[in-house]
Design an enzyme around this catalytic site. Structure first.
Site, PDB file in Angstrom:
ATOM      1  N   ARG A   1       0.835  -1.201   0.000  1.00 37.32           N
ATOM      2  CA  ARG A   1       0.000   0.000   0.000  1.00 37.32           C
ATOM      3  C   ARG A   1       0.869   1.249   0.000  1.00 37.32           C
ATOM      4  NH1 ARG A   1      -3.435  -1.495   5.269  1.00 37.32           N
ATOM      5  NH2 ARG A   1      -1.465  -2.556   5.688  1.00 37.32           N
TER       6      ARG A   1
ATOM      7  N   LYS B   1       2.107   1.664   7.396  1.00 34.58           N
ATOM      8  CA  LYS B   1       2.431   0.821   8.550  1.00 34.58           C
ATOM      9  C   LYS B   1       3.370   1.532   9.509  1.00 34.58           C
ATOM     10  CE  LYS B   1       1.029  -2.599   9.420  1.00 34.58           C
ATOM     11  NZ  LYS B   1      -0.279  -2.868  10.117  1.00 34.58           N
TER      12      LYS B   1
ATOM     13  N   TYR C   1      -0.479   4.083  10.856  1.00 37.50           N
ATOM     14  CA  TYR C   1      -0.858   3.068  11.846  1.00 37.50           C
ATOM     15  C   TYR C   1       0.346   2.818  12.748  1.00 37.50           C
ATOM     16  CZ  TYR C   1      -5.045   1.871   9.186  1.00 37.50           C
ATOM     17  OH  TYR C   1      -6.260   1.921   8.558  1.00 37.50           O
TER      18      TYR C   1
ATOM     19  N   HIS D   1      -0.190   1.011  16.406  1.00 38.04           N
ATOM     20  CA  HIS D   1      -0.465  -0.157  17.273  1.00 38.04           C
ATOM     21  C   HIS D   1       0.572  -0.290  18.389  1.00 38.04           C
ATOM     22  CE1 HIS D   1      -3.600  -1.424  14.524  1.00 38.04           C
ATOM     23  NE2 HIS D   1      -2.767  -1.245  13.512  1.00 38.04           N
TER      24      HIS D   1
ATOM     25  N   GLU E   1      -5.212   4.322  14.019  1.00 37.51           N
ATOM     26  CA  GLU E   1      -6.164   3.388  14.625  1.00 37.51           C
ATOM     27  C   GLU E   1      -6.814   3.899  15.901  1.00 37.51           C
ATOM     28  OE1 GLU E   1      -2.925   2.925  14.553  1.00 37.51           O
ATOM     29  OE2 GLU E   1      -2.243   2.359  16.567  1.00 37.51           O
TER      30      GLU E   1
ATOM     31  N   SER F   1     -10.278  -2.491   8.372  1.00 39.26           N
ATOM     32  CA  SER F   1     -10.978  -3.600   9.042  1.00 39.26           C
ATOM     33  C   SER F   1     -11.979  -4.237   8.089  1.00 39.26           C
ATOM     34  CB  SER F   1     -11.683  -3.085  10.301  1.00 39.26           C
ATOM     35  OG  SER F   1     -10.721  -2.718  11.266  1.00 39.26           O
TER      36      SER F   1
ATOM     37  N   VAL G   1     -11.517  -9.198  18.096  1.00 38.69           N
ATOM     38  CA  VAL G   1     -11.920  -8.342  19.217  1.00 38.69           C
ATOM     39  C   VAL G   1     -11.011  -7.113  19.281  1.00 38.69           C
ATOM     40  CG1 VAL G   1     -12.672 -10.385  20.491  1.00 38.69           C
ATOM     41  CG2 VAL G   1     -10.458  -9.389  20.996  1.00 38.69           C
ATOM     42  N   LEU G   2     -11.532  -6.058  19.841  1.00 41.33           N
ATOM     43  CA  LEU G   2     -10.710  -4.853  20.049  1.00 41.33           C
ATOM     44  C   LEU G   2     -11.234  -4.082  21.248  1.00 41.33           C
ATOM     45  CD1 LEU G   2      -8.505  -2.786  19.113  1.00 41.33           C
ATOM     46  CD2 LEU G   2     -10.292  -1.662  17.781  1.00 41.33           C
TER      47      LEU G   2
ATOM     48  N   ASP H   1      -2.448  -7.446  15.306  1.00 40.39           N
ATOM     49  CA  ASP H   1      -1.747  -6.151  15.336  1.00 40.39           C
ATOM     50  C   ASP H   1      -1.847  -5.479  16.709  1.00 40.39           C
ATOM     51  OD1 ASP H   1      -4.436  -5.644  15.060  1.00 40.39           O
ATOM     52  OD2 ASP H   1      -4.238  -4.212  13.427  1.00 40.39           O
TER      53      ASP H   1
ATOM     54  N   VAL I   1      -1.377 -12.853  10.154  1.00 37.99           N
ATOM     55  CA  VAL I   1      -0.690 -11.828   9.358  1.00 37.99           C
ATOM     56  C   VAL I   1      -1.073 -10.440   9.883  1.00 37.99           C
ATOM     57  CG1 VAL I   1      -0.442 -10.853   7.042  1.00 37.99           C
ATOM     58  CG2 VAL I   1      -0.575 -13.336   7.352  1.00 37.99           C
TER      59      VAL I   1
ATOM     60  N   ASN J   1      -0.509  -7.442   8.545  1.00 38.94           N
ATOM     61  CA  ASN J   1      -0.929  -6.428   7.566  1.00 38.94           C
ATOM     62  C   ASN J   1      -1.720  -7.089   6.436  1.00 38.94           C
ATOM     63  OD1 ASN J   1       1.370  -7.731   6.580  1.00 38.94           O
ATOM     64  ND2 ASN J   1       2.100  -5.938   5.469  1.00 38.94           N
TER      65      ASN J   1
HETATM   66  N1  LIG Z   1      -4.288  -7.980  10.923  1.00 40.09           N
HETATM   67  C1  LIG Z   1      -4.658  -6.967  10.152  1.00 40.09           C
HETATM   68  O1  LIG Z   1      -4.154  -6.782   9.047  1.00 40.09           O
HETATM   69  C2  LIG Z   1      -5.749  -6.029  10.620  1.00 40.09           C
HETATM   70  C3  LIG Z   1      -6.369  -5.145   9.722  1.00 40.09           C
HETATM   71  C4  LIG Z   1      -7.425  -4.330  10.191  1.00 40.09           C
HETATM   72  C5  LIG Z   1      -7.801  -4.407  11.534  1.00 40.09           C
HETATM   73  N2  LIG Z   1      -7.139  -5.263  12.373  1.00 40.09           N
HETATM   74  C6  LIG Z   1      -7.476  -5.407  13.788  1.00 40.09           C
HETATM   75  O2  LIG Z   1      -8.697  -6.118  13.952  1.00 40.09           O
HETATM   76  C7  LIG Z   1      -9.177  -5.857  15.273  1.00 40.09           C
HETATM   77  C8  LIG Z   1     -10.676  -5.564  15.224  1.00 40.09           C
HETATM   78  O3  LIG Z   1     -10.889  -4.309  14.579  1.00 40.09           O
HETATM   79  P1  LIG Z   1     -12.353  -3.720  14.352  1.00 40.09           P
HETATM   80  O4  LIG Z   1     -12.195  -2.521  13.486  1.00 40.09           O
HETATM   81  O5  LIG Z   1     -13.286  -4.777  13.958  1.00 40.09           O
HETATM   82  O6  LIG Z   1     -12.712  -3.221  15.830  1.00 40.09           O
HETATM   83  P2  LIG Z   1     -14.182  -2.837  16.351  1.00 40.09           P
HETATM   84  O7  LIG Z   1     -13.971  -1.921  17.510  1.00 40.09           O
HETATM   85  O8  LIG Z   1     -15.058  -2.422  15.222  1.00 40.09           O
HETATM   86  O9  LIG Z   1     -14.757  -4.238  16.872  1.00 40.09           O
HETATM   87  C9  LIG Z   1     -14.225  -4.920  17.976  1.00 40.09           C
HETATM   88  C10 LIG Z   1     -15.346  -5.716  18.614  1.00 40.09           C
HETATM   89  O10 LIG Z   1     -14.765  -6.548  19.647  1.00 40.09           O
HETATM   90  C11 LIG Z   1     -15.722  -6.647  20.674  1.00 40.09           C
HETATM   91  N3  LIG Z   1     -15.046  -7.140  21.876  1.00 40.09           N
HETATM   92  C12 LIG Z   1     -14.197  -6.499  22.708  1.00 40.09           C
HETATM   93  N4  LIG Z   1     -13.783  -7.330  23.671  1.00 40.09           N
HETATM   94  C13 LIG Z   1     -14.382  -8.535  23.441  1.00 40.09           C
HETATM   95  C14 LIG Z   1     -14.346  -9.800  24.086  1.00 40.09           C
HETATM   96  N5  LIG Z   1     -13.590 -10.019  25.174  1.00 40.09           N
HETATM   97  N6  LIG Z   1     -15.096 -10.808  23.567  1.00 40.09           N
HETATM   98  C15 LIG Z   1     -15.864 -10.619  22.476  1.00 40.09           C
HETATM   99  N7  LIG Z   1     -15.927  -9.426  21.815  1.00 40.09           N
HETATM  100  C16 LIG Z   1     -15.195  -8.411  22.304  1.00 40.09           C
HETATM  101  C17 LIG Z   1     -16.270  -5.224  20.781  1.00 40.09           C
HETATM  102  O11 LIG Z   1     -17.516  -5.202  21.472  1.00 40.09           O
HETATM  103  C18 LIG Z   1     -16.408  -4.840  19.308  1.00 40.09           C
HETATM  104  O12 LIG Z   1     -17.684  -5.120  18.773  1.00 40.09           O
HETATM  105  C19 LIG Z   1      -8.324  -4.685  15.784  1.00 40.09           C
HETATM  106  O13 LIG Z   1      -7.307  -5.177  16.643  1.00 40.09           O
HETATM  107  C20 LIG Z   1      -7.725  -4.118  14.534  1.00 40.09           C
HETATM  108  O14 LIG Z   1      -6.517  -3.409  14.760  1.00 40.09           O
HETATM  109  C21 LIG Z   1      -6.127  -6.058  11.935  1.00 40.09           C
END
Ligand SMILES: NC(=O)c1ccc[n+]([C@@H]2O[C@H](COP(=O)([O-])OP(=O)(O)OC[C@H]3O[C@@H](n4cnc5c(N)ncnc54)[C@H](O)[C@@H]3O)[C@@H](O)[C@H]2O)c1
Length: 374
Positions: free
Chosen positions: A15, A75, A94, A96, A118, A134, A239-240, A270, A298, A300
């Protein structure tokens, strides 16, 4: 303001942080944009595309970081990039940091001001700069999981949607936010049996309405997760807790409940990962196995589909980039208070409480840190 766009250096990251449309808007507003030669290549954007909209091309990262007052990236900065940051410079990307104490300390030492995509919030407390990635990562999570379930890739050898006469696979999505909802949409589209678990009842209500009964919503208690794990072929962790290290929703001892060669996809990697056994992986070597369960972690995921992800990201970030260029950080925060929650580090101090707590450093409020740095 002079805005710099370096080429991304993280493994398998294709990206770029600004599209030609963004260059056009910045230069039309009287700002200067310096783009590292080749920065857009992975997203099928040429140097000439940038130059045509008024960007100046620079030969290397040293030149971009050396000239720019604000660096816009995708990143988190890699060590060679952290070394180029300086006091008085703003980094917008980003980060994290809650999952990365070492990077946090290095950014503090750099003296730069670091704004994390983020943790920027909108008026409703949502995360407008995390949401587009996301959406992409959620869709990839199910695709990747379906692929990793194939036998030659080490999976159980089950087709998500089944066929007439043979039952579909079971997909468990833990965390029904933006990632979880998009992962579930694709899983439903692939005709799997889909369960979305979350701890926010209002969110479960929204999902129930959005899916019109095509997936089940369940409160994510430890017991409910344990009861579901023996049935799940694919578990997607999404989850987040805003800005904080991810909580562990599946422990190592619980892997024994799962089917052999079932697949875990940890999108929350992340933020440190939401399965106890997760560790970061890359697109070139995306999986590993623990106790007979395949892990895909992964960090990213959207980097794999840059032609979609670069535009989804820059559509969301451009208004913030324009505001920062136009007004500076303090002025942009005055006009949009939600931007303040994106500010993680100011001139040697951590200004975002969940990060300070996670990495064990002191915390100072953004307004105080900005006032002190003037
Ligand atoms: N790996 C990647 O490339 C990548 C890319 C984008 C986002 N992400 C990550 O994905 C994760 C989720 O992002 P998002 O935008 O969906 O966040 P979001 O805030 O939209 O959703 C997170 C959800 O988790 C729920 N939650 C919190 N604690 C919980 C628990 N103990 N049990 C069950 N549910 C729980 C919350 O109620 C919420 O609905 C983040 O860590 C984000 O950084 C990773």
């Amino acid at each position: 303001m002079r805005v710099g766009v370096p080429r991304e250096t993280k493994a398998d990251e294709y990206r770029v942080a600004l599209a030609p449309a963004g260059v056009r808007e910045l230069t039309d507003a009287g700002h200067e944009v310096v783009v590292q030669s080749g920065a857009g290549e992975g997203s099928a954007i040429s140097d000439a595309d940038y130059a045509a909209q008024g960007a100046r091309l620079a030969p290397d990262a040293e030149a971009v970081f050396g000239e720019a007052e604000m660096i816009v990236k995708v990143k988190e900065p890699q060590p060679s990039e952290v070394a180029l940051l300086r006091r008085g410079q703003t980094l917008f990307t980003y980060l994290h940091l809650a999952a990365d104490p070492e990077l946090t300390r290095d950014l503090v030492a750099s003296g730069a001001t670091c704004v994390a995509y983020e943790t920027v919030e909108d008026g409703g407390g949502r995360l407008p700069l995390l949401a587009p990635m996301s959406e992409v990562a959620g869709k990839i999570a199910t695709q990747a999981g379906a692929f990793m379930l194939e036998k030659p890739l080490g999976g159980r050898g089950i087709l998500l949607g089944g066929v007439p006469g043979v039952a579909a696979a079971t997909v468990l999505v833990i965390g029904g936010g933006v990632v979880g909802m998009n992962a579930a949409f694709i899983a439903v589209g692939m005709e799997a049996d889909v369960f979305v678990f979350d701890r926010n009842i209002d969110r479960l209500r929204e999902l129930d309405t959005a899916f019109g009964g095509r997936c089940s919503t369940v409160f994510a208690s430890t017991l409910a997760i344990e009861q579901m794990l023996p049935d799940a072929d694919l578990v997607i962790g999404a989850v987040l807790i805003h800005g904080a290290r991810a909580p562990h929703v599946v422990r190592r001892s619980q892997l024994a409940l799962m089917k052999r060669h079932a697949v875990l996809v940890d999108v929350s990697i992340d933020q440190g990962g939401c399965f106890e056994t997760s560790r970061p992986t890359t697109h070139s070597d995306p999986t590993f196995e623990v106790d007979g369960v395949t892990h895909y972690c992964v960090t990213n995921m959207p980097g794999a589909v840059p032609i979609t992800a670069t535009y989804a990201l820059t559509n969301a970030t451009l208004p913030y980039v324009l505001a920062l260029a136009e007004r500076g950080l303090a002025g942009a925060i005055a006009a949009d208070p939600g931007l303040a929650s994106g500010v993680n580090v100011v001139a040697g101090q951590v200004t975002y409480a969940p990060v300070a707590e996670a990495v064990g450093l002191g915390f100072i409020a953004v307004a105080d840190a900005l006032a002190a740095s003037r």
